[in-house]
Design an enzyme around this catalytic site. Sequence first.
Site, mmCIF file in Angstrom:
data_model
loop_
_atom_site.group_PDB
_atom_site.id
_atom_site.type_symbol
_atom_site.label_atom_id
_atom_site.label_comp_id
_atom_site.label_asym_id
_atom_site.label_seq_id
_atom_site.Cartn_x
_atom_site.Cartn_y
_atom_site.Cartn_z
ATOM 1 N N GLU A 1 48.870 40.617 36.771
ATOM 2 C CA GLU A 1 49.547 39.795 37.723
ATOM 3 C C GLU A 1 49.915 38.731 38.052
ATOM 4 O OE1 GLU A 1 46.386 42.863 39.879
ATOM 5 O OE2 GLU A 1 47.840 43.874 39.558
ATOM 6 N N HIS B 1 45.548 37.997 33.248
ATOM 7 C CA HIS B 1 45.695 39.648 33.847
ATOM 8 C C HIS B 1 47.854 39.960 33.830
ATOM 9 C CE1 HIS B 1 46.161 42.829 36.877
ATOM 10 N NE2 HIS B 1 45.318 43.388 36.070
ATOM 11 N N GLU C 1 46.495 46.562 28.685
ATOM 12 C CA GLU C 1 46.819 46.724 30.000
ATOM 13 C C GLU C 1 48.302 47.092 30.520
ATOM 14 O OE1 GLU C 1 43.506 46.079 33.682
ATOM 15 O OE2 GLU C 1 44.687 44.462 33.234
ATOM 16 N N SER D 1 44.909 52.608 35.402
ATOM 17 C CA SER D 1 44.372 54.107 35.758
ATOM 18 C C SER D 1 43.698 54.140 35.309
ATOM 19 C CB SER D 1 46.216 54.795 36.029
ATOM 20 O OG SER D 1 47.223 53.807 36.839
ATOM 21 N N ASN E 1 37.818 45.018 38.113
ATOM 22 C CA ASN E 1 38.787 44.304 38.419
ATOM 23 C C ASN E 1 38.735 44.424 40.211
ATOM 24 O OD1 ASN E 1 40.250 42.418 39.194
ATOM 25 N ND2 ASN E 1 41.974 42.718 37.559
ATOM 26 N N GLY F 1 47.303 50.411 38.365
ATOM 27 C CA GLY F 1 47.917 50.446 40.303
ATOM 28 C C GLY F 1 49.048 51.939 40.180
ATOM 29 N N LYS G 1 39.971 42.708 42.312
ATOM 30 C CA LYS G 1 41.697 41.775 43.013
ATOM 31 C C LYS G 1 41.195 41.562 44.121
ATOM 32 C CE LYS G 1 43.988 44.470 39.576
ATOM 33 N NZ LYS G 1 45.408 45.683 39.158
#
Length: 254
Positions: free
Chosen positions: A97, A95, A167, A212, A9, A173, A11
């Site tokens: 985010e 996701h 996730e 991560s 991904n 991250g 991003k």
Amino acid sequence: MRKPIVLGNWKLNGTAAASDALVASILSGMPALDVVDVGVCPPHVFIPQTVHQAAHTTLAVGGQNCSEFTTGAYTGEVSAEMLREVGCRYVLVGHSERRALFGETNETVARKTHLALKSGLTPVLCVGETLEEREAGQMNAVVEGQIQAVLNEIGIAQFERLVIAYEPIWAIGTGLTASPAQAQAMHAMIRGVLSTQNPAVARAVRIQYGGSVKADNAAELFAEPDIDGGLIGGASLKAEDFLIICRAAADSLR
Ligand code: PGA
């Protein structure tokens, strides 16, 4: 036996030239990985060039998001059908985010999943809890709610056609990875929820771990029985690391 799946991904990163170089490096180092599905999710505008580069290889391409609408006056949106048309096989939906920064609710995510399936894409349904929710002991309920909203929309039979990515938000991250045991427990919980409706589908659906995942921790995560590969953010921007992670997924089958 479920085939592991590793997806990068990217991003909001890169340029056309950097994407080109990254895909070229991935392709040159990609072993004959027919035991693992491998794909990358570039920013939408770089999808056509990536599809072109990956033609006649086993590298698949996915979108990072799709619209909850099919067509019409929705400025800035890209539909699942459009992604399919330009050669995507996958699309990430929900996701964290997107949920946190762009206001996507469980219901929005369920509609996107539905449209992705309808257009022939494989949705990668992302779920996961915040650190506060985990510390309050609500993580199973939160993730179950995220899954349930999609079950309500598409029904259990369709789950065989999608991929789930667990996730934990606190691991994305941040360099903090869920321990293999924490991840395995959640993956088993998810399979348990699906199993109450259809045990065969629950056994067949692939559940990736994301948050991560790095070259040096992928193998121990993928060794867990209910972890079927990974959704890789930061480490997918380096071909060498991404390839090590892909190989770890292949080795997990041994
Ligand atoms: P990370 O991102 O690997 O950089 O933690 C994972 C993701 O957001 O999919």
